[in-house]
Design a protein around this motif. Structure first.
Motif: not given
Lengths: 349, 349
Positions: A113-116, A139, B1-3, B47-49
Motif C-alpha cells: 500500500r505504501a508503494q501505492r 480504504a 484519497m490516500t492521506p 504511510r509515507p509514500s
DNA sequence: GTGAAAGCGCTAACAG
DNA sequence: CTGTTAGCGCTTTCAC
C-alpha cells in the motif's frame, strides 16, 4: 547519473515541456523538433522515470502480489499466469511471500500500500476472518483473492467443497470404504476446511463414517511413527487417503513406500491441486485438479476489470471448474459382497 | 484519497517539515509534538509514500528480479531465497519472467531500469554473449547473475562443468559405459553447454566416446518416436542417461515408462538441479544437486554488498558447492570383464 | 524546536 | 508549435 528530462531538453535545445510532449503526444510537435528530441533521447539513453509520472498522480501501473510461498508449485503456477498477462498489459508486479504467517501478511499488505500499488492479488491463510481485508475494503483498495474460497469477498477459486466431494466420490466409486483425509493444519487454511467438509459430505452420503482429518507436519522429512501406525496397521486401517494437497500426497507416498507399502496395492492416494509434476510420478498421482494458472489469469482479469471500471458481474466469488485427474495411485477394491468391482457409482462431470 | 504528509500536518497542527522529522528523526522533535504527530498519523492511517522519498533522490530500495520462468522449481527456489532476505532487509522486489526469450529479457531489463531499481538479480539464457549486460555495465547499474556460470560477470552458480563431470563419473563408477546426454536446446543455454563439456571430459578421461547431446523438446507431452528408438533399441543403446536438468529427467522417465522400460533396470537416469521434488519420485531421482535456494541468497547478499560498497572480494564469479545426490534411478552394471560390480572408481567429495 | 522554501522528474494547463 | 509555470509527496537546508 541516469539522465533526466532536463538533460534531454538541454541536449536537444528545447524545453522540458517539448520533450515531454514528444514522448507522450508526438503528433502535437513539429516533426523536425520531434526528430531532434528523439536523437537526444537515444544519445543519452534516456528513459522517462515512472516516479515523476506517478507522483503527478498518474497511475502507477503497479500491482502487488501476496502469496504464502513459492515452494508450492500451486502458487508458482498462479504467479506465472499473472505475470504473463501483467507483462503483456504493461503492468509491473511487486511480489511478497508470507509463509502463511499473519504478521507477514499484514506487513506485505502495508508495504505494498505504501508503494501505492493500484491493486492487489493475494492468497491469505483465512479469508473470512481477516481484518486486513476489511481494511482494504474500507480504504477502497482494489483486490482479488486467489484460491481463497469465500463468498464474502472478491475471489477466484475452485469450489473446494464440491471438488473434494467429487474426489472422494471417485474413491468410493472404486470400492473404497475406509477413507481417511490428511491435511496440513486445518485451522490455518479456509480451503482445507472446505475440502474436509466435502470429504465428510461424500462419506455420509455413501453411508460411511467420516473420520477426523489427520493433520500432518509436511515439512518433516519423515512421517512420524504414530501416523504411519495409524495408516498401516490393524484391520480397520484405511484403504485410501485423500490428501488436502498434492505436495502432502507426495510426501505421504514417499513415507508409505519407505514403510514397504505398495501404492496403490496397499493404499490408494488421491491428492488435490492437480500439479503437473504429479503426472510425472510413478504411479502418476490421481488428483482433484484445479486450473492454477487459469486461476491466476482470471484473478488478473478481474482486477484489471475492477480498475478500469468495466467489471460487469456483480458476484464477488468466481468459481472455476475443477476436474478429477484419474491416476494409477487409485486401485479398485473388490466388492465385499461379491467378486465384482464397485464401479457402478458414477462421478459427476 | 490516500492521506499525504500535508494531511497529517494539518491534522496535527504542525508543518510538514515537523511531521517529516517526527518520522525520520524522532529524537530531534519535542516529545509532546512527536506524540501529537503520531496520533495524527494513526488517526489518518498515513504511510509515507516511497515515491516522494525516491524522487528526492533517496534510495528506492527496489530490486529487480529477472527469471526465465517459474514453471521450473529451480527458479522458484532461488526466488524464495531472495524474497526471504529482501523482506527482512526492507527491500521490495519487482519480478519479471522472460521464458528464455531475448526480446523479453531486453524488455524486462528496460522496464526495471525505468523503474529505477537499485540493482538487478537475473538469470539469462546466455551470459557471455549478452549485449544487455554490457549495457548494464556501462550504465553502472549493479547486477548479479544467478545460475549463469561465467567468469566475465558478477555471478553466483555451481561449477557446471565440474558438477556434470562429477555426475557422469558417478555413472561410470557404477559400471556404465554407454552414457548419453540429453538436453533442451544447447544453443540456448550457457549452462547446458558447460554441462555437456563436463560430460565429455568425464567420458574421455574414462576412455569412452562422448556422444553428441540429444536435444529434446521438453514441453512436449510425449517423447518423439525417433528419440525413443534411439534410447531403447539396438545393442549399442545407452545404459544411462545424463539429463541436463531434473524436469527433463522426469519427462524422460515418464516417456521410458510408457514405453515399458523399467528404471533403473533397463535404463539409469541422472538429473541435474537437485529439485526437492525429485526425491519424492519413485525411484527417487539421482541428481547433480545445486543449492538453489542458497544460490538465490548468495546472489542477494552479493548485490547488497555491492550496493553498500562493502563487497571486498574482487572475484566476479562465485561458485557454490554442488553435491551428487545418489538415488535409486542409477543401477550398477555388472562389469563385462567379470562378475563384479564396477564400484572401484571413487567420485570426488 | 519548528517553519518556510527549494527541489527531486515529470505532466498539464496556460501563454505566447 | 513551443515555453513558462505550478504542483504531485517528500526531505532538507536555512532561518527564526
Amino acid at each position: 547519473m541516469t539522465p533526466t528530462i532536463k538533460d534531454v531538453a538541454a541536449y536537444a535545445g528545447f524545453s522540458i515541456a517539448t520533450v515531454s510532449r514528444a514522448i507522450n503526444a508526438p503528433h502535437t510537435v513539429n516533426p523536425v523538433t520531434l526528430e531532434k528530441v528523439r536523437q537526444a533521447i537515444n544519445a543519452l539513453g534516456f528513459r522517462p522515470s515512472p516516479l515523476g509520472r506517478q507522483l503527478r498522480g498518474e497511475r502507477t501501473r503497479l500491482i502487488g502480489v501476496v502469496l504464502p510461498t513459492l515452494a508450492n508449485p500451486v502458487f508458482a503456477e498462479c504467479l506465472q499466469g499473472i505475470d504473463e498477462l501483467a507483462a503483456a498489459e504493461g503492468y509491473r508486479l511487486m511480489l511478497m511471500t508470507t509463509q502463511y504467517d499473519a504478521d507477514r501478511e499484514r506487513h506485505a499488505i502495508e508495504t505494498l500500500r505504501a508503494q501505492r500499488v493500484e491493486g492487489l492479488i493475494l492468497t491469505v491463510a483465512d479469508a473470512d476472518t481477516h481484518p486486513l481485508l476489511d481494511e482494504l475494503d474500507q480504504a477502497g483498495l482494489t483486490y482479488v483473492l486467489m484460491h481463497n474460497d469465500t463468498v464474502r469477498r472478491p475471489s477466484v477459486s475452485v469450489d473446494n467443497r464440491q471438488a473434494a466431494y467429487d474426489g472422494v466420490r471417485t474413491l468410493i466409486a472404486h470400492g473404497h470404504r475406509r477413507i481417511l483425509m490428511l491435511a496440513g493444519t486445518l485451522a490455518a487454511s479456509d480451503r482445507a476446511r472446505l475440502r474436509y467438509a466435502g470429504y465428510s459430505q461424500a462419506m455420509q452420503q455413501a453411508g460411511l463414517e467420516p473420520a477426523p482429518a489427520l493433520e500432518i507436519d509436511f515439512n518433516a522429512d519423515e512421517l512420524v511413527p504414530s501416523v504411519l501406525a495409524h495408516l498401516a496397521h490393524g484391520a480397520s486401517r484405511p484403504t485410501a487417503l485423500f490428501c488436502s494437497n498434492d505436495l502432502l500426497a507426495m510426501v505421504v507416498m514417499r513415507g508409505l513406500r519407505r514403510a514397504q507399502l505398495d501404492i496403490p496395492r496397499d493404499m490408494s492416494i488421491l491428492g488435490f491441486d492437480g500439479l503437473a509434476m504429479g503426472e510425472l510420478l510413478s504411479p502418476p498421482l490421481a488428483s482433484v485438479s484445479a486450473p492454477n494458472r487459469e486461476i491466476g489469469c482470471a484473478a488478473w482479469r478481474r482486477l484489471v476489470a475492477y480498475l478500469d471500471g468495466t467489471y460487469a458481474d456483480a458476484s464477488l466469488s468466481q468459481t472455476l471448474p475443477h476436474r478429477i485427474r484419474e491416476g494409477a495411485t487409485i486401485a479398485a477394491i473388490p466388492d465385499a459382497s461379491g467378486g465384482r468391482f464397485m464401479n457402478t457409482i458414477r462421478t459427476p462431470a
